[in-house]
Scaffold this active site. Structure first.
Site, mmCIF file in Angstrom:
data_model
loop_
_atom_site.group_PDB
_atom_site.id
_atom_site.type_symbol
_atom_site.label_atom_id
_atom_site.label_comp_id
_atom_site.label_asym_id
_atom_site.label_seq_id
_atom_site.Cartn_x
_atom_site.Cartn_y
_atom_site.Cartn_z
ATOM 1 N N SER B 57 0.670 -1.166 0.196
ATOM 2 C CA SER B 57 -0.221 0.110 -0.078
ATOM 3 C C SER B 57 0.831 1.180 0.101
ATOM 4 O O SER B 57 0.311 2.305 -0.288
ATOM 5 C CB SER B 57 -0.875 -0.019 1.218
ATOM 6 O OG SER B 57 -0.356 0.490 2.282
ATOM 7 N N LYS B 100 1.046 4.742 6.901
ATOM 8 C CA LYS B 100 0.410 5.597 5.886
ATOM 9 C C LYS B 100 1.012 6.889 6.144
ATOM 10 O O LYS B 100 1.638 7.455 6.896
ATOM 11 C CB LYS B 100 -0.984 5.806 6.543
ATOM 12 C CG LYS B 100 -1.747 4.406 6.706
ATOM 13 C CD LYS B 100 -2.040 3.897 5.199
ATOM 14 C CE LYS B 100 -2.576 2.402 5.169
ATOM 15 N NZ LYS B 100 -2.586 1.692 3.943
#
Lengths: 169, 183
Positions: B57, B100
């Site tokens: 990701s 993230k």
């Protein structure tokens, strides 16, 4: 003088060893330790290895059911999952296992709190790290956080409620 | 070689070996080792948490399997996360964390429009995103006073399968030490 010092060191070592053993025995008997062991056993039970015997799968389903209370509830809104009752939960877990060729589960950051007002109830939070290989050959690694409510039922700590916690809103 | 030399050699060798391992003063060497172990435990158990990135990701910024450190004091006191920071988000604890990037700050309105990010109606420049093969789309969300909008750098993944969204500050464990270019 040297002999006396040796005796003293030996005595201190013995006391330390006794304290450690007593502490270990005490911890083993606590509700918190029993809940932690039960959760680890549940994770081991839900795991699956390649080429599992179907007879073993049936046994697993029965044991999975025993880990939950009769009116337990499992809620995972992300997968539109809202199950009530020991049997539907065990059946769904068995179906999830069937979808996998192999499934490896690890519990991380397990935190257990016994309700101080009612020692027969407890709450736990944990992260489940799942590594699986599906029937179509696709492999994945996933992590989910769960909040559990547990209840002492017939002398055994059983899961009464499972809710997936999502840090991302 | 006489008989005495033959007897001394193994003894001298052993002494040299002991001195090499424990130094001239073994007690001090032991103490130094214990202090070093305690300092290492304190630093890598509390201040700089070692992590290994898994999954795709955060591609192309971080490849799966890459090692990094999370600086847990990055947002201590009055220091707050900034846009572009790569942060670690805890789950039940710090053993397993999401990595993230911060794209939205408290009070801002964030939306995805045809794969690009809009902050309060303005396009966000994201040099760390290489390709946007999937047209991510989302309704505008306004962040509360303690919320940040986090997303991974890999926008080629299926939007529904990509873990992203609003995260409360108390879940942010810290900032990754080795920040990639463009961050």
């Amino acid at each position: 003088m040297i002999m006396r010092r040796q005796y003293l060191l030996g005595a201190v070592g013995l006391v330390v060893a006794l304290v450690l053993v007593a502490g270990w025995l005490y911890r083993r008997g606590t509700s918190e330790h029993r809940i932690r062991s039960g959760l680890t056993a549940l994770a081991r039970l839900a795991e699956k290895t390649d080429g599992e015997n179907p007879l073993h799968s049936a046994q697993v389903m029965r044991h999975l059911g025993n880990a939950f209370t009769e009116d337990a509830r499992v809620r995972v809104p992300a997968y539109q999952l809202d199950l009530r009752g020991r049997r539907p939960i065990a059946e769904t877990m068995a179906q999830i296992r069937m979808m996998h060729h192999a499934l490896d589960l690890a519990l991380r950051d397990v935190s257990v709190v016994i309700d101080p007002t009612d020692r027969r109830q407890a709450a736990a939070t944990l992260t489940v790290l799942a590594r699986g290989r599906l029937a179509d050959g696709h492999s994945y690694t996933d992590a989910h956080e769960f909040r559990l409510a547990l209840r002492l039922d017939d002398g055994q700590w059983r899961v009464d409620e499972v809710e997936r916690v999502t840090g991302f809103e | 070689m006489d008989a005495r030399e033959a007897h001394d050699s193994p003894c001298r060798l052993r002494k040299r070996l002991v001195r090499l391992i424990f130094g001239r003063r073994p007690a001090w060497a032991m103490l130094r080792s214990v202090v070093l172990a305690l300092v290492a435990a304190a630093v890598f158990g509390r201040l700089l948490l070692p992590v290994r990135v898994r999954g795709d990701s955060m591609l192309p910024t971080y490849r799966s399997g890459r090692f990094n450190l999370v600086y847990t004091r990055a947002y201590a006191g009055r220091r707050t996360p900034r846009r572009g920071d790569i942060v670690a988000v805890r789950l039940a604890g710090p053993s397993v964390m999401y990595v993230k990037r911060v794209i939205g700050l408290p009070g801002e309105t964030v939306a995805f429009d045809a794969g690009r990010v809009r902050i309060g109606g303005q396009w966000l420049d994201e040099p760390y995103v290489r390709t946007r093969r999937r047209p991510w789309q989302s309704e505008p969300v306004t962040l509360e006073a303690d919320q940040y909008f986090l997303v991974g750098d890999n926008r080629d993944t299926d939007q529904a399968a990509h873990v992203m969204g609003r995260v409360r500050r108390e879940r942010l464990v810290g900032r990754l030490v080795f920040q990639a270019k463009g961050g």
